[in-house]
Every structure is written in C-alpha cells, then in structure tokens.
Design a protein around this motif. Structure first.
Motif, mmCIF file in Angstrom:
data_model
loop_
_atom_site.group_PDB
_atom_site.id
_atom_site.type_symbol
_atom_site.label_atom_id
_atom_site.label_comp_id
_atom_site.label_asym_id
_atom_site.label_seq_id
_atom_site.Cartn_x
_atom_site.Cartn_y
_atom_site.Cartn_z
ATOM 1 N N UNK A 129 -20.963 -11.912 -3.221
ATOM 2 C CA UNK A 129 -20.678 -10.923 -1.868
ATOM 3 C C UNK A 129 -19.296 -11.172 -1.467
ATOM 4 N N UNK A 130 -18.421 -11.451 -2.166
ATOM 5 C CA UNK A 130 -17.077 -11.586 -1.844
ATOM 6 C C UNK A 130 -16.237 -10.291 -1.838
ATOM 7 N N UNK A 131 -16.925 -9.259 -2.437
ATOM 8 C CA UNK A 131 -16.320 -7.755 -2.576
ATOM 9 C C UNK A 131 -17.607 -6.943 -1.893
ATOM 10 N N UNK A 132 -17.346 -5.973 -1.184
ATOM 11 C CA UNK A 132 -18.446 -5.107 -0.639
ATOM 12 C C UNK A 132 -18.668 -4.263 -2.035
ATOM 13 N N UNK A 133 -20.038 -3.734 -1.987
ATOM 14 C CA UNK A 133 -20.516 -3.003 -3.006
ATOM 15 C C UNK A 133 -19.660 -1.883 -3.518
ATOM 16 N N UNK A 134 -19.282 -1.174 -2.461
ATOM 17 C CA UNK A 134 -18.374 0.095 -2.714
ATOM 18 C C UNK A 134 -17.179 -0.339 -3.673
ATOM 19 N N UNK A 135 -16.601 -1.409 -3.229
ATOM 20 C CA UNK A 135 -15.417 -1.915 -4.022
ATOM 21 C C UNK A 135 -15.593 -2.328 -5.428
ATOM 22 N N UNK A 136 -16.934 -3.061 -5.805
ATOM 23 C CA UNK A 136 -16.969 -3.586 -7.128
ATOM 24 C C UNK A 136 -17.725 -2.486 -7.985
ATOM 25 N N UNK A 137 -18.346 -1.520 -7.240
ATOM 26 C CA UNK A 137 -18.840 -0.334 -8.181
ATOM 27 C C UNK A 137 -17.671 0.447 -8.452
#
Length: 256
Positions: A126-134
């Motif tokens: 959870x260190x990056x928001x889903x929008x960012x890692x997607x």
C-alpha cells in the motif's frame, strides 16, 4: 496454470556439473563483455547491456549477481542496489532515480531490484495508490521499449523459489551469526503475504513481458542450477542481440 506454477523447481546440478557449466558460461560472458566494450574484435562499442534482478526474499539474487559479474573486470560493469525510495526520491516520478545508473553504449549495468518495486512491494504494502501502480505497468513498458529502441539489451530475471525452500533459507540465516543480518522482520512479514505477492508477480509477468524485454523466470531452489542458468541466459541474450544487428559474436581476434 499460472506462469509460476509452470516453473520446474526440481531442476538441479551436482557440484561438479554445476561448476563446469558456470565456468563455461562465465568464460563466454567475459568474451562477450570485452566485445561489447570494444576491447576485442573490431574495436567498436556494442549496445548497452542492462540486467534486472527481481525475486523472492532469499531467492539467491545476490549469489547469482556475484557469479554474473565475478569474472568481469569491475571497470566494465556497474552493480546498483535499490531499496525503498528516500524522502527526496519520492518527490520525483518513481522512474527518476534509476536513470543515473543506466548503461551507455559499451556499458553494462546490473540492478539488484528495480522499477518493478512499484508493482510489487509498493502495490502489496500500500505504499503507492492503486491508480499509480496500475499506471506503472505501461510506464515501465514504455521505458523499456524506449531503451531497447535506443539499442539497450534488456535481460530481466525473476528468481523463483518454493515456500518450503525459502523457509529453509530463512531458518539457515537465522542460525548463522554471519548471515543473520540478512534476515529482517520485513522478510517474515512478506512471507506471510505470499499469496498477495504471487498475484502481483503473475500480473507483472503478464503485463510487462514484451518481445524487446522478456522475463526469464529462473527455478532457484537449487542455487547451482540457478547461477549457471542466469549467466548462460545473459550470454544468449547478448549473442542474439549482436546477430540481430549483423555483428559477429565471434570475430577474429588478434594473434589467432
């Protein structure tokens, strides 16, 4: 079946055969590295060589890297290790911190962990928001496609070990005062999330495996087999890249 399920973790080499195969692959890599660097053959600089290592904790990345670069002149290769980004690095795009270590023509770099942390640990923890890692999957593919178009030879490894073998290595490290420092509380926490990490790895392999930057999943339950396979795979990738550019990987050498 998933790609990880298809990996044959029973592959192994005995000590004698492992040493033989590793030595032969290392000798070949020395030749190819000198050729890429312009030290032998026609004397022209070859394409950049970039080798990325990802894998489970205690999967043998460090040992494989040692064997990969161990016979090379240290002036001819750069090894860079990446942990969690620093406070200042987080102020930039996640790919920014990797640019300074990328190899130029005639150069070679080895990354011990890489930009794939964005879609692995940063995703799972959870260190990056889903929008960012997607979004990162396509950003990574775009970067690697750009590097390949510029000439870079990319070799990407996922070092794969079974949960049982990983546990054995954890316990061995904990019992050895000279290796205990390698084992952290985070390693144990990551192990408890094996299913979540496997899902992330599978998606990473599916979405970032491309013709110019394919993934090589290395069965690593047997260290001897894995180390020989890593060096041999790098040699094969370099040879294929040279031939695709019309370059003879075995040019006449002075005095021969």
């Amino acid at each position: 079946m998933s790609r990880l399920d298809d990996v044959d973790l029973s592959l192994s080499l005995d000590k004698k055969e492992g040493k033989k195969q590793l030595s032969a692959a290392q000798d070949r890599l020395v030749h190819l590295r000198l050729l890429l660097g312009g030290q032998i053959g026609p004397g022209e600089l070859g394409p950049p060589l970039l080798v990325l290592f990802e894998g489970w904790d205690a999967s043998g990345k460090g040992g494989a890297i040692q064997r990969l670069v161990g016979e090379l002149d240290p002036r001819h290769v750069r090894v860079a290790q990446f942990a969690a980004p620093t406070h200042d690095e987080k102020r930039h795009h996640f790919l920014w911190r990797f640019w300074p270590v990328l190899p130029g023509w005639g150069g070679m770099a080895v990354l011990d962990r890489s930009w794939y942390g964005r879609v692995l640990v940063e995703r799972v923890e959870g260190f990056a928001p889903e929008e960012a890692w997607q979004r990162a999957y396509q950003e990574i593919v775009d970067l690697e496609t750009t590097l390949a178009a510029e000439g870079t030879v990319l070799v990407k490894f996922w070092m794969h070990v079974s949960p049982e073998e990983q546990l054995d290595r954890f316990e061995s490290r904990r019992a050895d005062p000279y290796k205990a420092w390698k084992l952290t509380d985070e390693d144990w926490r990551n192990r408890e999330k094996r299913d979540e990490y496997e899902a992330a790895v599978e998606e990473m392999l599916e979405r970032t495996d491309t013709p110019v930057a394919p993934w090589h999943v290395i069965p690593a339950d047997d260290k001897r087999w894995a180390r020989a396979a890593v060096v041999r795979t790098v040699c094969e990738a370099v040879e294929a890249a040279l031939r695709a550019r019309g370059i003879d990987p075995d040019p006449p050498l002075d005095g021969r």
